[in-house]
Design a protein around this motif. Structure first.
Motif, mmCIF file in Angstrom:
data_model
loop_
_atom_site.group_PDB
_atom_site.id
_atom_site.type_symbol
_atom_site.label_atom_id
_atom_site.label_comp_id
_atom_site.label_asym_id
_atom_site.label_seq_id
_atom_site.Cartn_x
_atom_site.Cartn_y
_atom_site.Cartn_z
ATOM 1 N N VAL A 1 7.851 9.235 18.546
ATOM 2 C CA VAL A 1 6.878 8.186 18.261
ATOM 3 C C VAL A 1 5.608 8.793 17.675
ATOM 4 C CG1 VAL A 1 5.462 6.383 19.275
ATOM 5 C CG2 VAL A 1 7.760 6.766 20.120
ATOM 6 N N MET A 2 5.321 8.413 16.438
ATOM 7 C CA MET A 2 4.073 8.847 15.790
ATOM 8 C C MET A 2 3.774 10.342 15.911
ATOM 9 S SD MET A 2 1.242 5.944 16.269
ATOM 10 C CE MET A 2 1.530 5.505 17.962
ATOM 11 N N LYS B 1 8.153 5.926 13.481
ATOM 12 C CA LYS B 1 8.844 6.974 14.226
ATOM 13 C C LYS B 1 9.536 7.904 13.239
ATOM 14 C CE LYS B 1 11.000 3.890 17.047
ATOM 15 N NZ LYS B 1 11.210 3.063 18.215
ATOM 16 N N PHE C 1 -2.179 14.646 17.837
ATOM 17 C CA PHE C 1 -3.416 14.398 18.555
ATOM 18 C C PHE C 1 -4.578 15.171 17.933
ATOM 19 C CE2 PHE C 1 -5.328 12.587 22.132
ATOM 20 C CZ PHE C 1 -6.151 13.497 22.743
ATOM 21 N N GLY D 1 10.278 1.847 11.408
ATOM 22 C CA GLY D 1 9.137 0.981 11.729
ATOM 23 C C GLY D 1 8.984 0.779 13.221
ATOM 24 N N ASP D 2 7.770 0.882 13.698
ATOM 25 C CA ASP D 2 7.495 0.648 15.108
ATOM 26 C C ASP D 2 6.502 -0.505 15.201
ATOM 27 O OD1 ASP D 2 6.716 2.899 17.878
ATOM 28 O OD2 ASP D 2 6.737 0.733 17.746
ATOM 29 N N ILE D 3 5.365 -0.310 14.557
ATOM 30 C CA ILE D 3 4.372 -1.382 14.522
ATOM 31 C C ILE D 3 4.821 -2.467 13.547
ATOM 32 C CG2 ILE D 3 1.986 -1.912 13.977
ATOM 33 C CD1 ILE D 3 1.265 0.933 14.608
ATOM 34 N N PHE D 4 5.388 -2.016 12.430
ATOM 35 C CA PHE D 4 5.830 -2.953 11.396
ATOM 36 C C PHE D 4 7.337 -3.172 11.497
ATOM 37 C CE2 PHE D 4 2.062 -3.575 8.952
ATOM 38 C CZ PHE D 4 1.305 -2.449 9.183
ATOM 39 N N PRO D 5 7.791 -4.368 11.142
ATOM 40 C CA PRO D 5 9.224 -4.639 11.271
ATOM 41 C C PRO D 5 10.056 -4.124 10.112
ATOM 42 C CG PRO D 5 8.082 -6.620 10.549
ATOM 43 C CD PRO D 5 7.019 -5.578 10.780
#
Lengths: 387, 400, 238
Positions: free
Chosen positions: B98-99, B93, B354, B157-161
């Motif tokens: 988000v992304m 983020k 996108f 981090g969102d996917i990763f901690p």
């Protein structure tokens, strides 16, 4: 006031033009409705359960259950929290779940990433309208799975009695097909939690815990307990917030859909205006006569605006009707933020009807405004004399 | 053409009608350009990557599986491989969004030898190699967010901690039809952070909940091949090498890798094409109606032409040409207007990651033009036929 | 005036079919028009005079009988051939002028020449000649809406003669004009007949117009009921 049957008769007399304009505008309205039905469906497909008392427990900071995993023993602690609702049999409405994404192959040879969700019995109650529509539900520990209706129609091996193989270690036998009210579950394959843990070698962790609070007070308590506990480092995300985060990724699609709908409305407006201008031009003598007889400028204006609205309403209705058969259609594509398969069911709810109505009224009013104004401005004498 | 004066004047005869028809055609074409360009752009990215001779290795079971980073050493040793880098999607983020753009963890030492269509000023590249927390971002990304060399770029981090607190060390540039909105940072920085989190877990268990989110996972490996010919062979070799391991691989050319994402679109593609078709059909009705109305008002004039001696064929030709002219003009406005619009307005910027870029390729614009000529023909056909076959006597009898 | 027959109608019948009804318009008509003759057709509405005109001009086909114009049997010609024949042999003058509103006077007169292979320069020559004959060469760049009724009719006449046809057909040429202007138009027609030997067949209600013709035929219910040969013609000058 000029009676409306004057307009109706005129539309009927010039039926070829009326029909062509109707068909043209109907198609444009239908396209917009399809787009919005798709966007609505996409939004809905991101919902997990939609129940206001539902909470999703994820690792703190994560925004998606695909990647928000945490330790299994913490999950067990969560399941033991006070205030979780129970179903009619006294079973707790809370379930540990584990997600895995694997590559599946469609019948036409193309591939997509599929979500395999390892579930516990309560998972079903935590989805809206969960129903087994073919075969039977899975039995724990037997390597069985059930697939959503949408996936069963498209993927190799995803039919009752079929076999789904994801690599050497993940194999499931399909025993049933389910639907879940168009929600997120409709894009998934469900298997027993323990089987998924075993197959992926992740039996120490879960992806999330889904639970329903027994009451509003419990709802708030559970949230506080989970969020405040520094040891847990978990977050209790209300379904609505979770859903909002997911749908942010669909914002672009919504924006694109709206832009297209606006363009289509303009296109339709011009089509309607064209027809109305021709109508006015061919009836100048009639208009002059009516004015001579004593009808006011306002009467003429309202009459032509009314005719334009009537014409566009016919087109709009036709367009809306044309999209109805698509109502239960499901399309399967990719969720661009998780890169996993998502099945979108067209939803023709109030949004779509509103879109159709707004387009129709806009077309009728703005398309008819200038022609109607021209009709009004015609001088009586010259109108009568026109050959 | 000696008849051109007449045809042209007829088209301008009813300016309101002509303008409205042109506007309708123009808007529909504009829309078609947007829809068709979307697919064309996606294809272009994948087709365009052919020339770079790169192949991509991922876990055979999908993105959730891991590709141990240690394998890079083995892969580089294979004959025909020039260089290899991990290419791990971080998906963090930025400023609570988000992304908003693509973020990848890569090997700083060889990434720009592999992605050799991009250029980085040597001083900046050296800086990136020297500083673990550095990142090199694309030119367009820099301008989107007003970032310069030296600015901080904190990612949560969102996917990763783990969070990545990066500093912009360089800005890369490249051809306009490649992704100039990536954020490339160092894999070793990410890996060390992940290792620390694993080791200091206080609840006494491994926080590595998912092997793919643990340290040591390259995610995907981007490999630069020495020549284009050996690529298929190399793919097979690598997959054979790891076929029986715990993490089997799937290696394919970069082009095929890109196409894989396109395949995922599934039904959506057909839905969009369907809408495109609906729009064109609608246009046929709209333009056809306009032409029919115009001809209805000219019945006596057509009768006079035929009385004078204009043949049926000639009358057909005159009407058709008028229809094609009007529709063609509208279509040209819409197609070229859209192309110009996309050249001036950078749509990629507003698409939230996108679309790395969006423009209307020339072949699509020309297709739009040809399509509008066809619409003109199809919509003018029946009114023209009707006019050509109309009765001279009845036409002359009308008192209009 | 020669005695060669320019137009011959023999045993001509014409009927129209409207839904399931058969409407007879001309019955058993025999007619012969000499070359260079100025013929007027008169009669009440529905008498068939316009239909007779249409047959002679090749705009319509007889149901039965023969129509031979300047030696050409029109019944033997196909649709395409008769269209081409009209272009070369007939000039049309209508009650409502029927000029193309988006073309100038010059361009309107030029219209029939577009069907020929004449060069642009040659076309211009012919148009100016025609316009000079009708007295309108100074108005070549005017659009029909910028011309008076009489001027429009002149342009229409110029268009009718620009290909130098044998035959001119006129359907109520003075119907929309006032007395004075009508006289001018009739003078012009007379000129064309006398000086240029054009055969003229004219349908009219106006007795003053009919008075200019060399022969007047009366029709009623599709048959010739009367014929008047006029040796002396009244001209507007007197």
């Amino acid at each position: 006031m000029i009676p409306i049957k004057y307009n109706v008769r005129n539309l009927r007399v010039r039926w070829k033009t009326t029909l062509m304009t109707m068909l043209g505008t109907a198609l444009l309205v239908a396209s917009s409705c399809i787009l919005f039905g798709l966007v609505e469906g996409l939004e809905y497909s991101l919902k997990i359960s939609g129940d206001p008392l539902d909470l999703i427990i994820l690792r703190k900071g994560s925004s998606n259950e695909n990647t928000g995993g945490f330790e299994a023993n913490k999950a067990d602690d969560v399941l033991n929290l006070k205030g979780i609702a129970r179903d009619e049999n006294g079973a707790s409405l809370a379930a540990k779940e584990m997600l895995n994404i694997a590559i599946g192959e469609r019948a036409n040879g193309t591939r997509n990433n599929l979500i395999i969700r390892g579930v516990q019995p309560a998972s079903r109650k935590l989805r809206p309208d969960f129903k087994i529509v073919a075969g039977r539900d899975l039995v724990e520990g037997r390597g069985e799975c059930i697939v959503s209706h949408s996936l069963s129609r498209r993927y190799k091996g995803a039919q009752v009695g079929g076999q789904l193989n994801f690599g050497d270690k993940e194999q499931y036998r399909v025993v049933g097909i389910f639907t879940a009210g168009g929600s997120a579950a409709e894009s998934e394959i469900w298997a027993d939690l323990k089987d998924v843990e075993k197959n992926t070698g992740r039996d120490g962790s879960v992806s999330c815990v889904q639970l329903r609070a027994a009451s509003q007070a419990d709802y708030e308590n559970i949230q506080k307990t989970v969020n405040d506990d520094t040891q847990f480092r978990l977050a209790a995300v209300p379904e609505t917030i979770y859903f909002e985060n997911q749908s942010r990724s669909s914002l672009f699609l919504k924006a694109a859909g709206t832009v297209i709908a606006v363009l289509l409305t303009f296109g339709a407006m011009f089509a309607a205006a064209n027809t109305m201008f021709a109508a006015v031009n061919s009836r100048t003598r009639e208009i002059g006569t009516m004015r001579a007889l004593g009808f006011s400028q306002r009467d003429i204006l309202i009459s032509f605006l009314g005719e334009s609205l009537l014409l566009c309403t016919l087109g709009g209705l036709l367009g809306l009707l044309a999209t109805l058969p698509l109502n239960l259609l499901t399309i399967e594509t990719s969720n661009f933020s998780t890169f996993a398969s998502v099945s979108i069911t067209f939803r023709f709810g109030w949004t779509v009807a509103a879109v159709a109505m707004i387009m129709t009224v806009a077309m009728g009013l703005f398309g008819g405004m200038f022609p109607a104004l021209r009709a009004v401005r015609l001088e009586v004498i010259s109108a009568l004399r026109e050959l | 053409m000696k008849y051109f004066t007449y045809i042209f004047r007829n088209a301008r005869r009813n300016p309101v009608r002509s303008v409205l028809t042109i506007a309708s055609t123009g808007i529909c074409m504009f829309l078609m350009m947007l829809l068709l360009s979307f697919f064309a752009n996606k294809n272009e990215v994948t087709d365009g990557s052919k020339i770079y001779n790169r192949i991509v290795t991922m876990n055979a079971n999908g993105f959730a599986g891991m590709v141990p980073v240690g394998r890079i050493r083995e892969i580089v040793a294979i004959d025909g491989v020039k260089a290899a880098t991990p290419f791990q999607w971080y998906g963090g983020k930025y400023h609570d969004q988000v992304m908003p753009f693509a973020q990848f963890a890569v090997d700083a030492d060889c990434i720009f030898d592999i992605l050799d269509e991009f250029t980085v000023p040597p001083a900046q590249l050296a800086d990136f190699k020297a500083n673990k927390d550095g990142t090199v971002i694309g030119r367009r990304l820099a301008s989107d967010w007003n970032l310069e060399v030296g600015d901080p770029l904190p990612l949560k981090g969102d996917i990763f901690p783990v969070d990545m607190n990066l500093t912009v060390r360089g800005i890369y540039d490249g051809p306009s039809n490649r992704d100039l909105r990536m954020c490339l940072f160092r894999f070793d920085y990410l890996d060390e952070a992940l290792k620390r989190v694993t080791m200091s877990s206080s609840s006494g268990g491994s926080l590595a909940t998912n092997s793919a989110r643990a340290s040591g996972n390259a995610g995907t490996i981007f490999i630069k091949c020495k020549t284009g010919n050996g690529m298929a062979g190399l793919c097979k070799k690598i997959d054979d090498l790891y076929h029986n391991s715990e993490y089997p691989t799937r290696t394919q050319t970069e082009e095929a890798f890109g196409k894989m994402f396109g395949e995922m679109l599934g039904d959506l593609k057909n839905a969009i094409y369907g809408i495109g078709v609906a729009v064109i059909v609608s246009l046929l009705f709209v333009a056809g109606n306009a032409m029919a109305m115009a001809m209805r008002e000219r019945t006596s004039e057509v009768a006079v032409l035929k009385a004078i001696g204009f043949s049926k064929g000639l009358v057909l030709f005159l009407v058709l040409t008028e229809a094609i002219l009007v529709a063609g003009f509208g279509g040209a406005l819409g197609s070229l207007g859209c192309k110009f619009f996309c050249d001036v307005v950078d749509i990629g910027r507003y698409s939230g990651g996108f679309l790395p870029f969006f423009y209307v390729p020339w072949n699509i614009a020309i297709f739009g033009l040809v399509l509008s000529l066809f619409v003109g023909f199809a919509s003018g056909y029946f009114p023209a036929l009707f006019a050509a076959n109309s009765s001279v006597i009845n036409g002359l009898r009308k008192v209009v | 005036m020669g005695e060669i027959s320019s137009i011959i109608l023999r045993n001509v019948h014409k009927e129209y079919h409207r839904d399931e009804f058969v409407i007879p318009v001309l019955a058993d008509l025999d007619l012969s028009v000499a070359e260079g003759e100025y013929l007027a057709l008169m009669g009440p509405s529905g008498s068939g005079k316009t239909t007779l005109l249409n047959l002679a001009a090749g705009l319509d086909r007889a149901t039965k009988g023969e129509v031979i114009v300047h030696g050409q049997d029109l019944g033997h010609l196909s649709e395409a051939e008769i269209t081409r024949w009209r272009a070369n042999n007939v000039g049309f003058i209508f009650q409502t002028y029927n000029l193309i509103p988006v073309l100038t006077a010059f361009e309107n007169v030029e219209l029939p020449l577009l069907l020929t292979h004449l060069s642009r320069r040659k076309r211009r020559e012919n148009v100016m000649t025609a316009m000079r004959i009708v007295g309108l060469h100074s108005r070549e760049h005017h659009y029909p809406r910028q011309l008076s009724g009489g001027q429009e009719q002149r342009v229409a006449i110029a268009r009718a003669i620009v290909t130098d046809p044998y035959l001119l057909v006129a359907d109520e040429p003075t119907g929309d004009l006032d007395r004075t202007t009508a006289g001018e138009i009739l003078d012009l027609l007379e000129l064309l007949n006398r000086e240029f030997q054009k055969t003229i067949v004219m349908v009219t209600h106006d007795p003053l117009a009919a008075a200019r013709a060399s022969r007047v035929l009366h029709l009623d219910k599709g048959r010739l009921v009367d014929e008047v040969i006029q040796e002396t013609r009244v001209s507007a000058a007197s």
